[in-house]
Scaffold this active site. Structure first.
Site, mmCIF file in Angstrom:
data_model
loop_
_atom_site.group_PDB
_atom_site.id
_atom_site.type_symbol
_atom_site.label_atom_id
_atom_site.label_comp_id
_atom_site.label_asym_id
_atom_site.label_seq_id
_atom_site.Cartn_x
_atom_site.Cartn_y
_atom_site.Cartn_z
ATOM 1 N N GLU A 121 19.268 7.367 -39.012
ATOM 2 C CA GLU A 121 20.045 6.664 -37.987
ATOM 3 C C GLU A 121 20.392 7.590 -36.826
ATOM 4 O O GLU A 121 20.403 7.164 -35.674
ATOM 5 C CB GLU A 121 21.334 6.113 -38.618
ATOM 6 C CG GLU A 121 21.070 4.933 -39.536
ATOM 7 C CD GLU A 121 22.166 4.710 -40.549
ATOM 8 O OE1 GLU A 121 22.354 5.587 -41.415
ATOM 9 O OE2 GLU A 121 22.819 3.668 -40.500
ATOM 10 N N ASN A 169 29.348 10.371 -35.553
ATOM 11 C CA ASN A 169 29.624 9.230 -36.423
ATOM 12 C C ASN A 169 31.043 9.408 -36.968
ATOM 13 O O ASN A 169 31.264 10.185 -37.891
ATOM 14 C CB ASN A 169 28.591 9.206 -37.556
ATOM 15 C CG ASN A 169 28.730 7.984 -38.435
ATOM 16 O OD1 ASN A 169 29.687 7.236 -38.330
ATOM 17 N ND2 ASN A 169 27.754 7.784 -39.311
ATOM 18 N N ARG A 182 31.172 -3.486 -53.472
ATOM 19 C CA ARG A 182 31.310 -4.786 -52.800
ATOM 20 C C ARG A 182 30.500 -5.843 -53.554
ATOM 21 O O ARG A 182 29.455 -5.542 -54.110
ATOM 22 C CB ARG A 182 30.813 -4.673 -51.353
ATOM 23 C CG ARG A 182 31.775 -3.907 -50.463
ATOM 24 C CD ARG A 182 31.163 -3.562 -49.130
ATOM 25 N NE ARG A 182 30.756 -2.172 -49.072
ATOM 26 C CZ ARG A 182 30.148 -1.585 -48.039
ATOM 27 N NH1 ARG A 182 29.864 -2.289 -46.961
ATOM 28 N NH2 ARG A 182 29.821 -0.314 -48.082
ATOM 29 N N ARG A 206 27.854 6.381 -33.045
ATOM 30 C CA ARG A 206 27.545 5.255 -33.929
ATOM 31 C C ARG A 206 28.760 4.338 -33.970
ATOM 32 O O ARG A 206 29.870 4.767 -34.293
ATOM 33 C CB ARG A 206 27.248 5.772 -35.337
ATOM 34 C CG ARG A 206 26.960 4.622 -36.239
ATOM 35 C CD ARG A 206 26.875 4.992 -37.668
ATOM 36 N NE ARG A 206 26.548 3.785 -38.423
ATOM 37 C CZ ARG A 206 26.499 3.745 -39.723
ATOM 38 N NH1 ARG A 206 26.718 4.822 -40.423
ATOM 39 N NH2 ARG A 206 26.212 2.633 -40.326
#
Ligand code: AMP
Length: 401
Positions: A385, A7, A240, A90
């Site tokens: 993941e 990743n 965010r 990923r």
């Protein structure tokens, strides 16, 4: 089969080396500060952490170091690189073309180059990681697993924005959705935990971390998700903003005189928990401040919970029902408070949580926190993941032989 999962971030590179026969993580680690100075933390299963400052000028050098750590006499787990059967990468974005996990060919790399501006912080380092592995592991399949591909099953009414259609056709502006690998993993684990086929279930998965998204999984297929064109949109996150009235953006430019860059920084880095509370982007710090009476910190938590509830309600309407709701990622797995607030006053939808079970759910483990007689199962499932990436990689590498 032994799979290396990579990743790559802009200045970091996480890795796991997994034995797919036993599902054991044989070793894992993290290279940080790539291109600045460099430090590696490596952990061989059952051994102590190894941490060292090493000069890492590039992702090439980081991967080279990872490969030598995996072969190290003391901290390694293999004798030679030949024991790595495939590498899974990923990749945050697969654009409109890479809709499924795939062994990355030259034309796929070219396509990834062409969509770099769709995820400028995430795709370029992933490309670097793939190129470095190709160079250092000739002939070993390099598989891309895309965060967006779980959403390839969405219908156009879920992914086309009500903007001029040319913006979609010519500029690929649409809802892509993110965290797909995490949502896919927890949805399939939820079905396993309930002893049911995922094709018989309506599930809402809440990935609540620093970045957060909520996905509706109807009979195994993602039908809607809260993040959109870029990893923003939907609910309030660490920094965010999530969904806001789009007119605010031109107002900031035209009436307040901000530059496009400033606006972008505000919506991605200065909003969310941090922006509202003024305290921190970390939910733990915000909780602490709220508990001490900081009203803006409490408001930030309330906006978060309000947004999650709103998405759950709309996804129940879209799917015409709900069998299971899953909480995952840093906040979803660890904050019993947020889980409780989300499930409060949701009995009309059949969501009832056992607050005691919820409060005592063991950290890092799967838990069923549904109240006795609750129609909708409420589950906490740690995301994985890397395992999902390794699984796709092993399947595709076996087919590629
Ligand atoms: P992630 O992006 O999945 O690593 O999640 C990061 C978020 O999870 C941050 O907002 C953390 O504050 C939150 N988090 C991590 N651990 C805990 C915890 N024990 N209690 C509450 N929130 C937590």
């Amino acid at each position: 089969m032994k799979i290396l999962v990579i990743n790559s971030g802009s200045s970091s590179l996480k890795y796991q080396f997994i034995d797919m026969e036993t599902n054991d993580v044989l070793a894992k680690g993290l290279c940080e500060r790539i291109g600045i100075d460099g430090v590696i933390t490596h952990k061989k299963s059952g051994a102590e952490d190894y941490k060292k400052e090493v000069d890492l000028k590039s992702h090439d050098e980081a991967i080279q170091l990872v490969l030598s750590m995996l072969q190290d006499d003391t901290y390694g787990v293999i004798k030679s690189i030949d024991e790595i059967d495939a590498v899974g990468h990923r990749i945050a974005h697969g654009g409109e073309k890479l809709k499924e996990s795939a062994v990355i060919k030259d034309e796929d790399l070219e396509y990834l180059y062409s969509i770099q501006n769709l995820a400028p912080l995430h795709v370029p380092p992933a490309i670097k990681g793939i190129e470095a592995c190709r160079k250092l592991m000739d002939g070993v399949p390099q598989v891309g697993v895309f965060d967006t591909s779980f959403y390839s099953t969405m219908e156009p009414e879920s992914y086309v924005y009500p903007l001029p259609y040319e913006l979609y056709e010519e500029h690929q502006i649409r809802r892509y959705g993110f965290h797909g690998t995490s949502h896919r993993y927890v949805a399939s684990r939820a079905a396993e935990m309930l002893g049911k086929d995922i094709k018989d279930l309506k599930i809402i998965t809440c990935h609540l971390g620093n970045g957060s998204s909520i996905t509706a999984v109807d009979h195994g297929k993602a039908v809607d998700t809260s993040m959109g064109f870029m990893p923003n949109g939907g609910i309030l996150m660490g920094t965010r903003c999530g969904d806001i009235d789009p007119s605010i953006l031109p107002y900031m430019v035209n009436a307040l005189g901000m530059s496009g860059e400033e606006v972008e920084t505000i919506i991605n880095k200065k909003s969310g928990l941090l922006g509202v509370s003024g305290v921190s982007s970390d939910a733990r710090n915000v909780r602490e401040a709220a508990a001490q009476g900081n009203e803006r910190a409490r408001l930030a938590e309330k906006i978060l919970v309000h947004g999650i509830k709103k998405h759950i309600g709309s996804y129940v309407a879209e799917m015409n029902g709900l069998d299971c709701i899953v909480f995952t990622a840093g906040l979803g797995e660890n904050s019993a408070d947020v889980r409780e607030w989300v499930c409060e006053n949701m009995d009309y939808l059949g969501i009832q949580m056992d607050n005691e079970k919820n409060a005592s759910a063991p950290r890092g483990q799967e838990a069923d926190v549904t109240a006795e007689g609750g129609k909708v199962k409420v589950l906490v499932i740690p995301t994985n993941e890397e395992y999902m990436i390794a699984l796709d990689t092993a399947t595709l590498a076996a087919q590629d032989k």
